[in-house]
Motif scaffolding. Structure first.
Motif, mmCIF file in Angstrom:
data_model
loop_
_atom_site.group_PDB
_atom_site.id
_atom_site.type_symbol
_atom_site.label_atom_id
_atom_site.label_comp_id
_atom_site.label_asym_id
_atom_site.label_seq_id
_atom_site.Cartn_x
_atom_site.Cartn_y
_atom_site.Cartn_z
ATOM 1 N N GLU A 43 0.840 -1.187 0.000
ATOM 2 C CA GLU A 43 0.000 0.000 0.000
ATOM 3 C C GLU A 43 0.884 1.249 0.000
ATOM 4 O O GLU A 43 1.870 1.322 0.727
ATOM 5 N N LEU A 44 0.503 2.235 -0.797
ATOM 6 C CA LEU A 44 1.187 3.519 -0.802
ATOM 7 C C LEU A 44 0.395 4.513 0.050
ATOM 8 O O LEU A 44 -0.737 4.222 0.455
ATOM 9 N N PRO A 45 0.969 5.668 0.362
ATOM 10 C CA PRO A 45 0.257 6.621 1.237
ATOM 11 C C PRO A 45 -1.159 6.941 0.783
ATOM 12 O O PRO A 45 -2.061 7.096 1.608
ATOM 13 N N SER A 46 -1.361 7.051 -0.533
ATOM 14 C CA SER A 46 -2.728 7.205 -1.030
ATOM 15 C C SER A 46 -3.467 5.895 -0.835
ATOM 16 O O SER A 46 -2.946 4.825 -1.144
ATOM 17 N N ALA A 47 -4.697 5.971 -0.340
ATOM 18 C CA ALA A 47 -5.437 4.755 0.024
ATOM 19 C C ALA A 47 -5.739 3.861 -1.164
ATOM 20 O O ALA A 47 -6.022 2.671 -0.989
ATOM 21 N N THR A 48 -5.680 4.411 -2.375
ATOM 22 C CA THR A 48 -6.034 3.620 -3.554
ATOM 23 C C THR A 48 -4.877 3.519 -4.541
ATOM 24 O O THR A 48 -5.087 3.369 -5.733
ATOM 25 N N ALA A 49 -3.653 3.591 -4.039
ATOM 26 C CA ALA A 49 -2.470 3.426 -4.877
ATOM 27 C C ALA A 49 -1.583 2.344 -4.284
ATOM 28 O O ALA A 49 -1.460 2.226 -3.056
ATOM 29 N N PHE A 50 -0.971 1.548 -5.173
ATOM 30 C CA PHE A 50 -0.203 0.398 -4.716
ATOM 31 C C PHE A 50 1.071 0.243 -5.536
ATOM 32 O O PHE A 50 1.160 0.692 -6.683
ATOM 33 N N GLU A 51 2.037 -0.413 -4.921
ATOM 34 C CA GLU A 51 3.302 -0.766 -5.564
ATOM 35 C C GLU A 51 3.350 -2.283 -5.663
ATOM 36 O O GLU A 51 2.945 -2.972 -4.720
ATOM 37 N N HIS A 52 3.838 -2.795 -6.782
ATOM 38 C CA HIS A 52 3.774 -4.240 -7.020
ATOM 39 C C HIS A 52 5.105 -4.791 -7.527
ATOM 40 O O HIS A 52 5.853 -4.095 -8.230
ATOM 41 N N THR A 53 5.331 -6.037 -7.183
ATOM 42 C CA THR A 53 6.488 -6.760 -7.711
ATOM 43 C C THR A 53 6.085 -8.208 -7.989
ATOM 44 O O THR A 53 5.399 -8.832 -7.177
ATOM 45 N N ILE A 54 6.496 -8.700 -9.141
ATOM 46 C CA ILE A 54 6.384 -10.125 -9.458
ATOM 47 C C ILE A 54 7.790 -10.699 -9.426
ATOM 48 O O ILE A 54 8.677 -10.231 -10.140
ATOM 49 N N LYS A 55 8.022 -11.705 -8.587
ATOM 50 C CA LYS A 55 9.353 -12.287 -8.466
ATOM 51 C C LYS A 55 9.266 -13.812 -8.403
ATOM 52 O O LYS A 55 8.202 -14.377 -8.141
ATOM 53 N N ILE A 56 10.396 -14.460 -8.647
ATOM 54 C CA ILE A 56 10.467 -15.917 -8.549
ATOM 55 C C ILE A 56 10.679 -16.308 -7.097
ATOM 56 O O ILE A 56 11.594 -15.797 -6.437
ATOM 57 N N GLU A 57 9.852 -17.190 -6.593
ATOM 58 C CA GLU A 57 9.963 -17.616 -5.200
ATOM 59 C C GLU A 57 11.311 -18.294 -4.956
ATOM 60 O O GLU A 57 11.804 -19.054 -5.778
ATOM 61 N N GLY A 58 11.903 -17.993 -3.803
ATOM 62 C CA GLY A 58 13.152 -18.621 -3.425
ATOM 63 C C GLY A 58 14.375 -18.045 -4.102
ATOM 64 O O GLY A 58 15.444 -18.653 -4.066
ATOM 65 N N SER A 59 14.235 -16.889 -4.743
ATOM 66 C CA SER A 59 15.363 -16.262 -5.417
ATOM 67 C C SER A 59 15.217 -14.748 -5.336
ATOM 68 O O SER A 59 14.215 -14.225 -4.843
ATOM 69 N N ASP A 60 16.232 -14.050 -5.836
ATOM 70 C CA ASP A 60 16.173 -12.588 -5.910
ATOM 71 C C ASP A 60 15.742 -12.115 -7.291
ATOM 72 O O ASP A 60 15.819 -10.918 -7.597
ATOM 73 N N LYS A 61 15.288 -13.027 -8.136
ATOM 74 C CA LYS A 61 14.947 -12.691 -9.509
ATOM 75 C C LYS A 61 13.624 -11.930 -9.577
ATOM 76 O O LYS A 61 12.572 -12.467 -9.225
ATOM 77 N N ILE A 62 13.682 -10.676 -10.016
ATOM 78 C CA ILE A 62 12.502 -9.831 -10.191
ATOM 79 C C ILE A 62 12.069 -9.912 -11.653
ATOM 80 O O ILE A 62 12.840 -9.614 -12.558
#
Length: 250
Positions: free
Chosen positions: A220-239
Motif C-alpha cells: 500500500e502507498l500513502p494514497s489509500a487507492t495506490a499500490f506498488e507491485h512486484t512479481i518475483k520468482i519464489e526462493g530467489s532474488d529474480k525480479i
C-alpha cells in the motif's frame, strides 16, 4: 488530435470480456491493445506468425495504461495506434481508445523491442517494417515509461502462482497480460470490488519460465487507492516485473 498516419481497429465488447458490472476488465483492454498491435503488423505484411517463422518477434519491456472509463457489453470502441519514435531495435507504440461518439476513454503507451526468440536478445528492426509503420511524432499520454519502478521491499499482500503452459506466449515467455492478472489477484478485495483500475504503469525485467513459482507482492502507498507491485520468482532474488497501480471509484 488530428493527423493522417495512424492505424485504427474497431471492436465490439463481448459477454465473456465483462466483469460482474458489465464492464470490460483491465486484462481485456490490454488484450485488445495487443490485438490492435498484431493487426497493425498484419496490415503491413509482417504478421506476428510470419515473424515467428523467422524466429523473431516483439517483446514489451515497459508500458502504461490509463482508463477514464471501461466500455460496456456490446459497446463499440476504436483503438487508434501509431509509432511515435523508434531506434534500431525498439519503438514506442502509442494508443488512444475512443467510444462510439469519438470520446477518448483511455490511453496507453508501450516500449517494444524487436527480439531474436532463439538467442533471447534484441536485434535490428527490419527496414521493411520501419518503412511501412504508421508514424507520427507525438505521444498519446505524457508519461515516462523508462523511469525505474523500485521493487517492493515489504509487502502488505502476497499471492503465489505456478507458471503453467497457457501462461506463456509464442515467444516462450510469460505474457504481460498474465502479470497484470497476478497483480490484481494480490489487491485487497475491497479495492477490486468498489474501485476500477485507473492507471497501471509497469516494467518487465526478466522472464519467468514454465513451472516456476512466482510471488505477487503488493504494498500500500500513502494514497489509500495506490499500490506498488512486484512479481518475483519464489526462493530467489529474480525480479520479473514491477508496477504501480492507481484505483478510482466507479
Amino acid at each position: 488530435m488530428k493527423f493522417d498516419n495512424y492505424f485504427d481497429q474497431q471492436f465490439e465488447l463481448r459477454y465473456f470480456e465483462m466483469n460482474k458490472l458489465g464492464l470490460a476488465t483491465p486484462t481485456i483492454m490490454l488484450g485488445l491493445l495487443e490485438e490492435t498491435a498484431a493487426d497493425h503488423c498484419y496490415a503491413i505484411d509482417h504478421s506476428i506468425f510470419d515473424l515467428f517463422k523467422m524466429n523473431v518477434g516483439w517483446v514489451l519491456v515497459s508500458g502504461v495504461l490509463q482508463m477514464d472509463r471501461y466500455p460496456s457489453y456490446k459497446e463499440k470502441i476504436t483503438i487508434r495506434t501509431w509509432l511515435s519514435s523508434y531506434s534500431s531495435i525498439k519503438g514506442y507504440r502509442e494508443n488512444i481508445i475512443f467510444d462510439e461518439n469519438q470520446n477518448i476513454i483511455g490511453r496507453a503507451k508501450g516500449l517494444w523491442v524487436f527480439f531474436d526468440i532463439e538467442k533471447r536478445k534484441p536485434i535490428p528492426i527490419f527496414n521493411t517494417i520501419k518503412e511501412q509503420w504508421s508514424f507520427f511524432n507525438t505521444s498519446s499520454i505524457e508519461h515516462d515509461i523508462k523511469k525505474k519502478i523500485n521493487a517492493v521491499d515489504s509487502a502488505h499482500y502476497t499471492k503465489q502462482f505456478t507458471v503453467h503452459r497457457f501462461d506463456t506466449d509464442m515467444n516462450k515467455h510469460v505474457n504481460n497480460i498474465r502479470y497484470l492478472q497476478w497483480v490484481i489477484e494480490s489487491i485487497p478485495e475491497d479495492i477490486v470490488d468498489n474501485y476500477y483500475l485507473h492507471t497501471i504503469d509497469g516494467r518487465f525485467i526478466a522472464e519467468a519460465q514454465y513451472s516456476d513459482t512466482v510471488l505477487s507482492l503488493t504494498k500500500e502507498l500513502p494514497s489509500a487507492t495506490a499500490f506498488e507491485h512486484t512479481i518475483k520468482i519464489e526462493g530467489s532474488d529474480k525480479i520479473c516485473a514491477t508496477a504501480h497501480t492507481h484505483w478510482k471509484t466507479y
